[in-house]
Design a protein around this motif. Structure first.
Motif, PDB file in Angstrom:
ATOM      1  N   ILE A 168     -18.368  11.191   9.125  1.00 27.44           N
ATOM      2  CA  ILE A 168     -17.501  11.605   8.014  1.00 27.44           C
ATOM      3  C   ILE A 168     -16.464  12.601   8.499  1.00 27.44           C
ATOM      4  O   ILE A 168     -15.286  12.500   8.167  1.00 27.44           O
ATOM      5  N   ALA A 172     -12.600  11.372   8.272  1.00 28.32           N
ATOM      6  CA  ALA A 172     -11.996  11.865   7.024  1.00 28.32           C
ATOM      7  C   ALA A 172     -10.468  11.832   7.036  1.00 28.32           C
ATOM      8  O   ALA A 172      -9.861  11.490   6.010  1.00 28.32           O
ATOM      9  N   LEU A 178     -14.378   8.336   0.243  1.00 29.30           N
ATOM     10  CA  LEU A 178     -15.647   8.198   0.958  1.00 29.30           C
ATOM     11  C   LEU A 178     -16.067   6.737   1.022  1.00 29.30           C
ATOM     12  O   LEU A 178     -16.671   6.297   2.010  1.00 29.30           O
ATOM     13  N   VAL A 181     -14.622   5.250   4.048  1.00 27.62           N
ATOM     14  CA  VAL A 181     -15.320   5.714   5.250  1.00 27.62           C
ATOM     15  C   VAL A 181     -16.615   4.937   5.431  1.00 27.62           C
ATOM     16  O   VAL A 181     -16.930   4.450   6.534  1.00 27.62           O
ATOM     17  N   SER A 205     -20.560  13.152  -0.231  1.00 27.83           N
ATOM     18  CA  SER A 205     -19.288  13.376  -0.924  1.00 27.83           C
ATOM     19  C   SER A 205     -18.786  14.797  -0.692  1.00 27.83           C
ATOM     20  O   SER A 205     -17.571  15.017  -0.586  1.00 27.83           O
ATOM     21  N   TRP A 207     -19.488  16.646   2.043  1.00 27.78           N
ATOM     22  CA  TRP A 207     -19.040  16.683   3.438  1.00 27.78           C
ATOM     23  C   TRP A 207     -17.659  16.052   3.575  1.00 27.78           C
ATOM     24  O   TRP A 207     -16.826  16.534   4.348  1.00 27.78           O
ATOM     25  N   PHE A 208     -17.418  14.977   2.825  1.00 27.55           N
ATOM     26  CA  PHE A 208     -16.124  14.309   2.915  1.00 27.55           C
ATOM     27  C   PHE A 208     -15.007  15.219   2.393  1.00 27.55           C
ATOM     28  O   PHE A 208     -13.948  15.355   3.022  1.00 27.55           O
ATOM     29  N   SER A 211     -14.446  17.996   4.909  1.00 35.47           N
ATOM     30  CA  SER A 211     -13.787  17.505   6.121  1.00 35.47           C
ATOM     31  C   SER A 211     -12.302  17.281   5.887  1.00 35.47           C
ATOM     32  O   SER A 211     -11.463  17.623   6.738  1.00 35.47           O
ATOM     33  N   GLN A 212     -11.956  16.701   4.736  1.00 36.65           N
ATOM     34  CA  GLN A 212     -10.539  16.527   4.425  1.00 36.65           C
ATOM     35  C   GLN A 212      -9.822  17.871   4.358  1.00 36.65           C
ATOM     36  O   GLN A 212      -8.731  18.037   4.909  1.00 36.65           O
TER      37      GLN A 212
END
Length: 329
Positions: A168, A172, A178, A181, A205, A207-208, A211-212
């Motif tokens: 992820i 991202a 997500l 991904v 969700s 983590w996504f 990360s973004q």
């Protein structure tokens, strides 16, 4: 909870007191935002001193890497254990020499320093801010660095979640959802997400979204003079407000604050603290500084700013808090 000192490969396991003594033999340095000067830092390490300003860099001043390597390896490992939210940098003494550059030795040193997770190297005569800004916003492998850092912090995901979390973080920037991904990994949203939720303390969700926001923050740090609207469009957001809302939801910070610091560790550490429910949205150091309101962290998020599942978890105890300075208005 006291974390066990982390020792990189080749550093060996030494008693903490011995690591402190070895580290104390190396001059320690501190670089505060906006990263204009390198300051000496005493004592080392500051286990009971005042909180460090958000975005501070710590490190050591060394002569030759060959001569100081054994002490440096232990000192960096111990420093990261005590301050996992602070990037580690080195300052090399400037030595003028007519000898040609040994490229083999330089590559060897670069690999060894990478194994210690040293984020940047300064030479004594270099300008501090421009040199750091040319290095820190450009991690070679952010996903690998984050996974190693999570181990140091004591926040590594369970083994069954680590491959998904790493993917992820890596993917991202390429995808806006997500679902996309998971599809690129050969997983459907229905098959991948619920199963991962039951195994991972932090849902995919979240983590996504983190990360973004982390990739966006690094892009802003790399080009501090670019208008926020233009940067947001380049990053795939519809406008600057969309980027700002995501920064506040994830980090509790406006884009201008995320852009004013360098590196990703303080931002990710802040997000993990928010996920754990720790009240870090107004650092203690801010109260002692004459900091403009627009540079202070945003107020504590209300329930409507959280994903639905997080808001439900918080229930009625999730309240809105504002900084004392704003409350006086």
């Amino acid at each position: 909870m006291v974390r066990e000192p982390f020792h990189p490969q080749g550093a060996g396991r030494q008693p903490a007191a011995q690591a402190h003594a070895i580290g104390a033999a190396l001059p320690s340095i501190l670089i505060r935002p906006p990263y204009h000067t390198v300051e000496p830092r005493f004592p080392w390490p500051a286990g009971h001193g005042p909180a460090l300003p958000f975005g501070t860099l710590l490190g050591f001043r060394v002569g030759t890497l060959d001569h100081d390597w054994s002490r440096l390896a232990l000192a960096v490992a111990d420093l990261r254990t005590h301050h996992p939210d602070v990037p580690v940098v080195l300052q090399l003494r400037s030595e003028r020499s007519d000898k040609p550059l040994d490229l083999v030795a330089a590559v060897h040193h670069a690999r060894r320093l990478a194994s210690l997770a040293v984020r940047a190297i300064l030479v004594e005569d270099e300008p501090v801010g421009p040199t750091l800004r040319a290095i820190l916003p450009y991690p070679v492998n952010l996903a690998a660095d984050v996974m190693e850092w999570l181990e140091v912090r004591g926040s590594a995901p369970p083994p069954e979640c680590r491959a998904l979390v790493r993917a992820i973080i890596q993917l991202a920037p390429r995808y806006r959802t997500l679902t996309a991904v998971l599809a690129s990994l050969g997983r459907s949203e229905e098959a991948g997400r619920p199963r991962a939720r039951s195994r991972c303390p932090i849902p995919p969700s979240h983590w996504f979204a983190a990360s973004q926001a982390l990739h966006a923050a690094l892009a802003l740090q790399a080009d501090p003079d670019r208008p926020l609207f233009d940067a947001a469009l380049d990053l795939g957001y519809s406008d600057a407000s969309s980027l700002s809302r995501q920064m506040v939801r994830v980090f509790g910070l406006r884009p201008g604050v995320a852009r004013s610091v360098l590196s990703w560790e303080p931002l990710l550490d802040r997000w993990l603290a928010l996920e754990a429910g720790e009240p870090r949205l107004r650092p203690a150091w801010a109260a002692s500084l004459d900091t403009p309101d627009d540079q202070l962290p945003a107020p504590r998020l209300s329930r409507r700013d959280l994903p639905a599942d997080r808001a439900a978890e918080r229930g009625s105890v999730w309240t809105t808090e504002v900084s004392p300075r704003r409350a006086e208005r």
